[in-house]
Scaffold this motif. Structure first.
Motif, PDB file in Angstrom:
ATOM      1  N   UNK A  18       0.843  -1.106   0.071  1.00 18.98           N
ATOM      2  CA  UNK A  18      -0.127  -0.178   0.186  1.00 18.98           C
ATOM      3  C   UNK A  18       0.834   1.371   0.002  1.00 18.98           C
ATOM      4  N   UNK A  19       2.048   1.255   0.880  1.00 22.60           N
ATOM      5  CA  UNK A  19       2.809   2.511   0.917  1.00 22.60           C
ATOM      6  C   UNK A  19       3.590   2.458  -0.274  1.00 22.60           C
ATOM      7  N   UNK A  20       4.012   1.502  -1.037  1.00 25.93           N
ATOM      8  CA  UNK A  20       4.593   1.687  -2.355  1.00 25.93           C
ATOM      9  C   UNK A  20       3.441   2.143  -3.479  1.00 25.93           C
ATOM     10  N   UNK A  21       2.491   1.555  -3.313  1.00 25.22           N
ATOM     11  CA  UNK A  21       1.431   2.201  -4.344  1.00 25.22           C
ATOM     12  C   UNK A  21       1.042   3.613  -4.074  1.00 25.22           C
ATOM     13  N   UNK A  22       1.118   4.063  -3.038  1.00 24.00           N
ATOM     14  CA  UNK A  22       0.779   5.508  -2.760  1.00 24.00           C
ATOM     15  C   UNK A  22       1.793   6.506  -3.183  1.00 24.00           C
ATOM     16  N   UNK A  23       3.157   5.907  -2.913  1.00 27.82           N
ATOM     17  CA  UNK A  23       4.422   6.563  -3.539  1.00 27.82           C
ATOM     18  C   UNK A  23       4.306   6.827  -5.086  1.00 27.82           C
ATOM     19  N   UNK A  24       3.894   5.575  -5.653  1.00 30.67           N
ATOM     20  CA  UNK A  24       4.060   5.746  -7.195  1.00 30.67           C
ATOM     21  C   UNK A  24       2.989   6.631  -7.534  1.00 30.67           C
ATOM     22  N   UNK A  25       1.799   6.682  -7.088  1.00 33.16           N
ATOM     23  CA  UNK A  25       0.988   7.437  -7.637  1.00 33.16           C
ATOM     24  C   UNK A  25       1.173   9.035  -7.329  1.00 33.16           C
ATOM     25  N   UNK A  26       2.000   9.143  -6.115  1.00 35.73           N
ATOM     26  CA  UNK A  26       2.224  10.552  -5.910  1.00 35.73           C
ATOM     27  C   UNK A  26       3.334  11.068  -6.973  1.00 35.73           C
ATOM     28  N   UNK A  27       4.192  10.145  -7.274  1.00 37.03           N
ATOM     29  CA  UNK A  27       5.286  10.522  -8.210  1.00 37.03           C
ATOM     30  C   UNK A  27       4.693  10.690  -9.575  1.00 37.03           C
ATOM     31  N   UNK A  28       3.708   9.789  -9.935  1.00 38.90           N
ATOM     32  CA  UNK A  28       3.295  10.003 -11.214  1.00 38.90           C
ATOM     33  C   UNK A  28       2.231  11.474 -11.313  1.00 38.90           C
ATOM     34  N   UNK A  30       3.007  14.187  -9.828  1.00 37.12           N
ATOM     35  CA  UNK A  30       4.005  15.170  -9.720  1.00 37.12           C
ATOM     36  C   UNK A  30       4.317  15.258 -11.218  1.00 37.12           C
ATOM     37  N   UNK A  31       4.781  14.227 -11.814  1.00 34.02           N
ATOM     38  CA  UNK A  31       5.293  14.181 -13.407  1.00 34.02           C
ATOM     39  C   UNK A  31       4.187  14.734 -14.171  1.00 34.02           C
ATOM     40  N   UNK A  32       2.927  14.386 -13.994  1.00 32.90           N
ATOM     41  CA  UNK A  32       1.888  15.083 -14.715  1.00 32.90           C
ATOM     42  C   UNK A  32       1.717  16.167 -14.823  1.00 32.90           C
ATOM     43  N   UNK A  35       4.438  18.146 -16.638  1.00 31.64           N
ATOM     44  CA  UNK A  35       4.420  17.921 -17.994  1.00 31.64           C
ATOM     45  C   UNK A  35       3.313  18.974 -18.686  1.00 31.64           C
ATOM     46  N   UNK A  36       2.325  19.687 -17.873  1.00 30.43           N
ATOM     47  CA  UNK A  36       1.367  20.467 -18.194  1.00 30.43           C
ATOM     48  C   UNK A  36       1.805  21.842 -18.366  1.00 30.43           C
ATOM     49  N   UNK A  37       1.811  22.597 -19.453  1.00 31.96           N
ATOM     50  CA  UNK A  37       2.278  23.877 -19.345  1.00 31.96           C
ATOM     51  C   UNK A  37       1.667  24.937 -18.546  1.00 31.96           C
ATOM     52  N   UNK A  38       2.454  25.824 -17.660  1.00 34.47           N
ATOM     53  CA  UNK A  38       1.723  26.652 -16.910  1.00 34.47           C
ATOM     54  C   UNK A  38       1.197  28.112 -17.836  1.00 34.47           C
ATOM     55  N   UNK A  39       0.099  28.350 -17.653  1.00 38.95           N
ATOM     56  CA  UNK A  39      -0.303  29.478 -18.398  1.00 38.95           C
ATOM     57  C   UNK A  39       0.107  30.816 -18.165  1.00 38.95           C
ATOM     58  N   UNK A  40       0.642  31.610 -19.191  1.00 34.99           N
ATOM     59  CA  UNK A  40       1.262  32.836 -18.863  1.00 34.99           C
ATOM     60  C   UNK A  40       0.188  33.853 -18.116  1.00 34.99           C
TER      61      UNK A  40
END
Length: 238
Positions: A18-28, A30-32, A35-40
């Motif tokens: 469960x801890x591993x799954x939560x950490x992986x979801x959190x990492x994903x 953050x990466x997502x 990847x999304x550009x911040x609007x100027x």
């Protein structure tokens, strides 16, 4: 005993998963987000209007020329009715005189300048402490109309000297005023036309003492204008 140990191991395994799954979801997540550009940020620009301003510090009495003025952007909501707008076309202030001093970048208004022909124009171009006096001239005494406003001249008096004991009369000339600025010829105060015109009167800029001198001289004889060179040096004393 074996069952208890197995149960503990299973519990630890499930918790670790469960801890591993939560950490992986959190990492994903953050990466997502990366990847999304911040609007100027949206910059709101206030509308502006082009108005006439002083291109440099202008003292009172300054005769305006093209290099003294410039067009500049001004917030539209701060433009007053007496500002000169570029959209109105030619400002028509060439040859006007600054009534009160202007700082560089300060808006030029009708109340701060005096145009040729306006009431008070001659008083505006007078050097502080000086006076304006007109003298009669003609084609001969006025150098055939080749003197223009802004020129420097000498005033020459031609008069008759009587010798009562001999009954003879002779004429003499003498320079009564030197290096005098011509303010106007008749009612013409601008030299931009550049065309010679024979005037009937010449208005001179004088000190209070010089006013007295020229007033008396006008009663003694005929006054003539003697044009001075643009160069600073003169041939010698008059």
């Amino acid at each position: 005993m074996i069952r208890i140990r197995t149960l503990v191991l299973l519990t630890v395994a499930v918790a670790s998963a469960g801890v591993t799954t939560a950490g992986a979801n959190r990492w994903l997540e953050v990466q997502r987000q990366r990847a999304v550009p911040t609007a100027a940020p949206v910059v709101v620009q206030n509308p502006t209007t082009r108005i006439l301003v002083a291109a440099a510090d202008l003292p009172a009495g300054q005769i305006l020329r093209a290099q003294h003025l410039a067009w500049a952007d001004w917030p539209a909501d701060g433009v007053k009715t007496d500002f000169v707008r570029e959209e109105s076309g030619d400002h028509g202030l060439d040859g006007a005189v600054v009534r009160s001093s202007l700082l560089a970048g300060e808006p030029v208004t009708d109340r701060r300048v005096v145009k040729p022909g306006d009431r008070g124009f001659l008083a505006a171009i007078l050097t502080p402490g000086r006076r304006a006096v007109s003298v009669e001239v003609d084609a001969a005494t006025g150098i055939a109309g080749l003197v223009f406003p802004g020129d420097r001249i000498d005033v020459v008096l031609t008069h008759v000297i009587s010798q009562e004991d001999k009954g003879a009369r002779r004429r003499a000339s003498e320079t009564v005023l030197e290096d005098i600025r011509v303010l106007a010829l008749d009612q013409r105060v601008d030299d931009q036309a550049g065309k010679p015109a024979v005037a009937k009167t010449a208005t001179l800029e004088l000190t209070a003492k010089q006013v007295e001198v020229v007033t008396v001289a006008a009663q003694l004889g005929r006054l003539s204008l003697s044009l001075r060179s643009l160069a600073a040096a003169e041939d010698g004393p008059a």
